[in-house]
Design a protein around this motif. Structure first.
Motif, short mmCIF file in Angstrom:
data_model
loop_
_atom_site.label_atom_id
_atom_site.label_comp_id
_atom_site.label_asym_id
_atom_site.label_seq_id
_atom_site.Cartn_x
_atom_site.Cartn_y
_atom_site.Cartn_z
N VAL A 1 0.83 -1.20 0.00
CA VAL A 1 0.00 0.00 0.00
C VAL A 1 0.87 1.25 0.00
N SER B 1 1.48 4.47 -3.22
CA SER B 1 1.36 5.92 -3.03
C SER B 1 2.53 6.71 -3.61
N GLN C 1 -3.63 5.69 -8.76
CA GLN C 1 -3.10 5.17 -7.49
C GLN C 1 -4.23 4.69 -6.60
N ALA C 2 -5.29 5.51 -6.50
CA ALA C 2 -6.42 5.14 -5.65
C ALA C 2 -7.11 3.89 -6.16
N THR D 1 -5.03 0.92 -5.36
CA THR D 1 -5.11 0.67 -3.92
C THR D 1 -6.40 -0.08 -3.57
N VAL D 2 -7.51 0.32 -4.16
CA VAL D 2 -8.79 -0.35 -3.89
C VAL D 2 -8.72 -1.81 -4.35
N LEU E 1 -10.22 1.02 5.34
CA LEU E 1 -9.27 1.55 4.36
C LEU E 1 -9.90 1.63 2.97
N TYR F 1 -12.37 4.55 2.94
CA TYR F 1 -11.62 5.81 2.94
C TYR F 1 -11.05 6.11 1.56
N THR F 2 -10.51 5.10 0.89
CA THR F 2 -9.90 5.30 -0.42
C THR F 2 -10.95 5.64 -1.48
N GLY G 1 -12.13 9.16 -1.11
CA GLY G 1 -11.17 10.09 -1.67
C GLY G 1 -11.27 10.18 -3.18
#
Length: 218
Positions: free
Chosen positions: A83, A87, A96-97, A100-101, A133, A136-137, A140
């Motif tokens: 993770v 970033s 990136q997001a 990450t998901v 997490l 939150y991602t 965003g």
């Protein structure tokens, strides 16, 4: 200049220092999970993993996991490293997001399938942490840059008037609703995590007392 910090000029003093630190950190971040995995699996094959001396030295690495997943500390370390690595990739923020998901969802599926912790409470706690997490991602991603089709490409400010002002107001109101929903969701997950942590501490304390009583009895 550095994309993440435009005030930093590339390949000057500050940037070179950051490169040196990264060059030292990344090999260590990769090597430490491997060393941990090697240490646990070697003792497991030798049959010394649960000896008193080994437990005193290395029990914190494996005692909380099921027998099939004594090496899971390495997995947790790699999870955090992956993770963190995303970033710093030189790709757009939304990409990136999205990555990450995908990674967090994959890790969540692995966790649900394995349930590596001895305590079911800690399994649920880790599940809640991963869900938090992911929420939150995604939140965003929704916040940046625009949600509605009308507001795409607009720079909403006090100078916007007419129809564009209505679009910006709708965009702002939608983002406020998402922010409130996210805050409520995170608060609920934190409450669940707090309760599960308390429950786990209580179980551990009671287990330690029972073990001590058994030692005194026999």
């Amino acid at each position: 200049y550095l994309d993440a910090s435009p005030a930093v000029q590339c390949w000057t003093g500050m940037h070179i220092a950051m490169v040196v630190v990264a060059a030292l950190y990344i090999p260590l971040a990769v090597a430490f999970p491997i060393i941990t995995w090697r240490l646990v699996t070697r003792q497991l094959r030798a049959g010394t993993l649960h000896e008193s001396e080994s437990m005193e030295q290395w029990g914190f690495l494996h005692s909380m996991f099921e027998s099939r997943y004594k090496w899971w500390t390495s997995m947790l370390l790699l999870r955090r490293f992956s993770v963190s690595l995303i970033s710093v990739l030189s790709i757009p923020v939304l990409a990136q997001a999205a990555i990450t998901v995908v990674v967090l969802t994959s890790l969540l599926a692995v966790h649900v399938f394995t349930k590596p912790f001895v305590s079911a409470t800690v399994d649920v706690l880790d599940f809640a942490a991963l869900c938090g997490l992911i929420v939150y991602t995604i939140s965003g991603m929704l916040m940046w840059p625009s949600i509605t089709a009308q507001a795409q490409g607009l720079l909403c400010s006090n100078q916007v008037t007419g129809l564009e002002e209505e679009w910006c107001q709708g965009e702002t109101a939608l983002k406020e609703h998402i922010a409130i929903a996210t805050a409520i969701g995170v608060a609920v997950l934190m409450a669940i995590a707090g309760f599960l942590t308390y429950q786990f501490v209580t179980e551990t304390r009671d287990g330690a007392r029972a073990y001590q009583s058994a030692l005194e009895l026999f």
